[in-house]
Design a protein around this motif. Structure first.
Motif, PDB file in Angstrom:
ATOM      1  N   SER A  31       4.485   3.442  -2.056  1.00 27.61           N
ATOM      2  CA  SER A  31       2.747   3.082  -1.101  1.00 27.61           C
ATOM      3  C   SER A  31       2.231   3.915  -0.521  1.00 27.61           C
ATOM      4  O   SER A  31       2.729   4.937   0.191  1.00 27.61           O
ATOM      5  CB  SER A  31       2.592   1.781  -0.625  1.00 27.61           C
ATOM      6  N   TRP A  51       2.091   2.287  -7.857  1.00 25.54           N
ATOM      7  CA  TRP A  51       2.206   1.354  -6.678  1.00 25.54           C
ATOM      8  C   TRP A  51       1.508   2.023  -5.300  1.00 25.54           C
ATOM      9  O   TRP A  51       2.294   1.031  -3.917  1.00 25.54           O
ATOM     10  CB  TRP A  51       3.994   2.294  -6.143  1.00 25.54           C
ATOM     11  N   GLU A  73      -0.355   0.987  -3.899  1.00 23.30           N
ATOM     12  CA  GLU A  73      -1.036  -0.184  -3.721  1.00 23.30           C
ATOM     13  C   GLU A  73      -0.152  -0.605  -2.976  1.00 23.30           C
ATOM     14  O   GLU A  73      -0.394  -2.364  -2.811  1.00 23.30           O
ATOM     15  CB  GLU A  73      -2.604  -0.349  -4.067  1.00 23.30           C
ATOM     16  N   GLY A  74       0.916  -0.549  -2.911  1.00 21.05           N
ATOM     17  CA  GLY A  74       2.241  -1.793  -2.908  1.00 21.05           C
ATOM     18  C   GLY A  74       2.288  -2.190  -4.051  1.00 21.05           C
ATOM     19  O   GLY A  74       2.020  -2.116  -5.530  1.00 21.05           O
ATOM     20  N   THR A  75       3.654  -3.057  -3.518  1.00 22.57           N
ATOM     21  CA  THR A  75       4.198  -3.471  -5.269  1.00 22.57           C
ATOM     22  C   THR A  75       3.813  -4.901  -6.020  1.00 22.57           C
ATOM     23  O   THR A  75       3.662  -6.126  -5.050  1.00 22.57           O
ATOM     24  CB  THR A  75       5.907  -3.612  -4.917  1.00 22.57           C
TER      25      THR A  75
END
Length: 820
Positions: A153, A306, A308-310
């Protein structure tokens, strides 16, 4: 595009794919700062068209004339019997003056450093680097740049960048293109199911196929969603400001098997976005026009992956696994050879479309639009007679625009012909005084300089003095060259004159000299000999064979402890159970080694703390952070380290003091034998029985399809309640497991046995043989170990073993990756 607002302040390289000459020109003429390309051997895109080694001199000269760097992809595992060929291939690459190589195999990194101390090495995303420890590993290996795993990320990239910057090691990240669902370098699906290894450039894209979700033996109704492992394509254009501010050095566009129009389209969009960032240090979301062009290039749906994160609800929509393009809308009416809809995007005659009935695995209806008319409150699209089988089209189908010939023509024009279309800045400094020759110094964007002198002296101007404006007018006539006039510094003393013809000659001469200077290949150091292919070690008779068993439950552990296995590996989903497992093993007189989760991300030391608190006898290390964290403990390197040749093996053993190494699962019996003959056989463990781990993923199928949560914080942990399998098109049901880090592994439904190869391996010196269990019952565990004991004692043949276990387990046992 003729030029952009570009200059020396650019903070990130734009790196584009170049599968052939057309793709190469498409990238260059649309603003790529660098390209990467494969050759006919040792690259991870063996199904794509590639350049040959004979192309390199011309290719490198063309790129460097245009101010573009070129990186060769040498990003596959290389087997022991290929090292001599690999060395000669690398010498050709280095001598050609390419700007670096993107490398997966640790042995090849060592080989390159044995050939050349200064040739740049980029650690491929296939090295699965997800942390600062991975960057430090690459630095110690001699790498000059690191391509991070696509699962990182923005926040993780920023943390890793802090360490990378202090180590002076630039980072490279993917910003656009297809996403592999599995960690690159950790996908064994093509190898296990089709004998085509992704680590050898032969990915069969099983992730793009449909699967049924089976939970506790029942098919889960997912409402038509079946492409459970097919992520949307990555589109990070809106996040470029954050990536640039993080200090990332290179922004990479994926382009496997893509067309030159795709390369031109995506490169142009990201070039323009980066140029705007340089001016404003910010960038709003891409316009509707840009997003339309990005989707038309190639799209299975666009997401930020991914970065912006999971978010397991967004990554995989599961509706289809192939290119769609732009959504035009839902079919509301059908009249003859026309359909009526409310359009979501522009459409015109000649555009290509496909009707999506929700069954993408079947042949779909589609064709080119013949007429477009507005009638009542709808847009009506007409098709040529007989082009569409209207019996297969229904109201409610989704219409996708898959082709825009007008856009394709525009894109082809951006790189058609030989004249340069994309230009880079040329800075000029002019000086002189009356009675002396005029001097002009040119400096390109890379800092290369050249100087030319007039053949006529400067004279006092009576009219048409060489003012800033006049110099810019004459010297800035750079059409047909790779340059546009950048900064012009006029240091002439007084009002001076020189004929226009002489100024034009000076301009042409300066450009020619600078192009010649840029065309020179880079001269990397080249050593005459390397230790790459050292003589094989003296043959050492194999000691008594030792079976090592890996278990994944307490019940399996108890079953193993009833026999005479002395070394047990343990991999549990709940790390809190390890202490109890260690105590039971010690009570049974066995040593128990713990296998931590296969991937490590920043902030996950708590998982390793949990593992160490178990008091295990040693650890099965699987990544670079395990090496760091367990450096003072007994360790064995697992298969995920991708050890395929003696150079890689020597690096792990000599630099990290490992007890043993697990040979890569990409090796067949001939390649394993070659490895055992070129490195001490006692270094290696060979897994001869297992359910092959197919996909190892950050993507959580449990969360995405058995909950409404986005990640482990709100999914309700269905992985702890349900036994889940994925049923493929031939009916095999592949077990799905989650580890302590909430990463998923899909295991092969059928256990693989190398029983028939064991006598060959023993003859080559192999001593340590591993059996891995997945969800077998205690009784199956006991029986399987007994069969392999009989195999080693000579009382059961390899063929009889796998046939007998097939009847016992009723799983079907294939002979796995070991046969040639």
């Amino acid at each position: 595009m003729s030029r952009g607002e570009r200059g020396a302040g650019r903070r990130a390289e734009l790196l584009a794919p170049a599968g052939d000459w057309e793709c190469l020109r498409a990238a260059v003429e649309n603003g790529a700062d660098a390209v990467y390309f494969g050759l006919e051997r040792f690259n991870a895109r063996m199904r794509a068209q590639n350049f040959t080694a004979a192309d390199l001199p011309e290719l490198v000269a063309f790129l460097h004339r245009r101010g573009v760097k070129g990186y060769v992809t040498f990003n596959t595992l290389v087997f022991a019997d290929e090292l001599a060929e690999a060395e000669q291939y690398l010498r050709t690459v280095i001598a050609a003056g390419v700007d670096g190589a993107i490398v997966q195999d640790i042995g090849i990194c060592r080989l390159i450093r044995g050939i050349s101390p200064d040739f740049p090495i980029h650690a491929s995303t296939q090295m699965t680097i997800t942390s600062a420890a991975g960057v430090a590993f690459a630095r110690d290996l001699g790498c000059d740049q690191v391509v991070l795993a696509r699962e990182c990320s923005l926040a993780e990239i920023a943390k890793i960048q802090q360490t990378a910057a202090s180590a002076g090691l630039p980072l490279e990240v993917f910003v656009h293109g297809a996403l592999c669902v599995a960690y690159s370098g950790q996908c064994l699906t093509s190898e296990a199911l089709g004998g085509r290894s992704a680590n050898r450039g032969e990915c069969a894209q099983a992730c793009r196929m449909p699967y049924e979700l089976i939970a506790d033996g029942e098919v889960v109704d997912l409402g038509g969603r079946a492409y459970l492992l097919s992520p949307q394509d990555l589109c990070g254009i809106a996040l470029l400001p954050e990536l640039v501010r993080s200090g990332v050095a290179s922004l990479k566009i994926e382009g496997r098997l893509k067309s030159p129009e795709y390369v031109a389209n995506i490169t142009r969009a990201y070039r323009q976005a980066l140029d705007r960032i340089e001016v404003a240090d910010d960038l709003a979301s891409p316009s509707a026009e840009v997003r339309y062009e990005l989707e038309m290039a190639f799209s299975r749906g666009l997401s930020t992956g991914w970065l912006e994160g999971t978010d397991n609800q967004k990554l995989v929509h599961a509706r289809f696994g192939k290119k769609r393009g732009v959504r035009l809308g839902e079919v509301l009416q059908i009249e003859g050879s026309q359909v009526g809809l409310l359009p979501d995007a522009p459409v015109k005659p000649g555009d290509g479309v496909v009707f999506d009935s929700g069954r993408p695995e079947q042949a779909e209806e589609g064709g080119r639009i013949w007429t477009v008319e507005h009638r009542q409150d709808r847009l009506w699209l007409g098709f040529a007679r007989g082009e569409i089988d209207w019996r297969r089209v229904r109201v409610g189908d989704i219409l996708w625009k898959t082709s825009d010939p007008q856009l394709d023509r525009q894109l082809r024009q951006s790189f058609a012909g030989d004249a340069p279309r994309f230009q880079r800045p040329l800075g000029l400094r002019v000086w002189g005084r009356a009675g002396e020759l005029l001097a002009i110094e040119g400096r390109d964007e890379a800092g290369q300089t050249t100087r030319v002198l007039s053949t006529l002296p400067l004279v006092a101007a009576q009219k048409q003095a060489l003012t800033d404006e006049r110099l810019a007018e004459q010297l800035g006539r750079l059409g047909g060259t790779p340059f546009y006039l950048g900064a012009l510094v006029n240091q002439l003393e007084g009002a001076l004159y020189l004929p226009v013809s002489e100024l034009n000659r000076l301009r042409r001469e300066l450009v020619e000299q600078l192009l010649a200077l840029r065309s020179r290949p880079r001269r990397w150091q080249m050593l005459p000999a390397t230790p790459a292919c050292a003589p094989p070690p003296a043959a050492v008779p194999a000691g008594a064979p030792e079976l090592i068993v890996l278990v994944r439950s307490q019940e399996q552990l108890d079953a193993v402890l009833t026999g005479d296995i002395r070394t047990i590996y343990c991999e549990l989903e709940d790390g809190r159970q390890y202490r109890r497992a260690v105590q039971r093993a010690h009570a049974g007189g066995a040593a128990l080694w713990v296998a931590p989760p296969r991937i490590y991300k920043p902030g996950e030391d708590w998982l390793l703390d949990q593992v160490r608190s178990s008091g295990a006898d040693g650890y099965l290390v699987r990544n670079y952070d395990h090496l760091r964290y367990f450096a003072s403990d007994p360790c064995v390197g697992d298969f995920s380290l991708n050890i395929a040749n003696p150079l890689a093996a020597a690096h792990w053993m000599e630099s990290y003091g490992l007890r043993r190494l697990t040979a890569s699962y990409d090796l067949n019996i001939q390649q394993l034998t070659a490895l055992l003959k070129t490195a001490p056989p006692e270094w290696f463990e060979i897994t001869i029985h297992q359910h092959m781990p197919l996909f190892h993923m950050e993507h959580c199928v449990f969360c995405g399809f058995l909950s409404e949560g986005s990640d482990y914080t709100n999914c309700g942990r269905p992985c702890e309640r349900l036994a889940v399998r994925l049923r493929d098109r031939v009916g095999d049901e592949h077990p799905l497991k989650a580890d302590a880090g909430c990463r998923n592994t899909v295991f092969n439904a059928r256990a693989q046995s190398g029983a028939e190869a064991v006598h060959h391996l023993r003859a080559a010196g192999a001593r340590y043989l591993r059996l891995e269990f997945l969800d077998e019952s205690p009784e199956q565990v006991v029986r399987t170990i007994a069969c392999y004991r009989q195999l080693l004692n000579g009382t059961l043949s390899g063929t009889a073993l796998w046939r007998e276990l097939q009847l016992l387990n009723q799983l079907g046992v294939t002979r796995g990756q070991l046969p040639g």
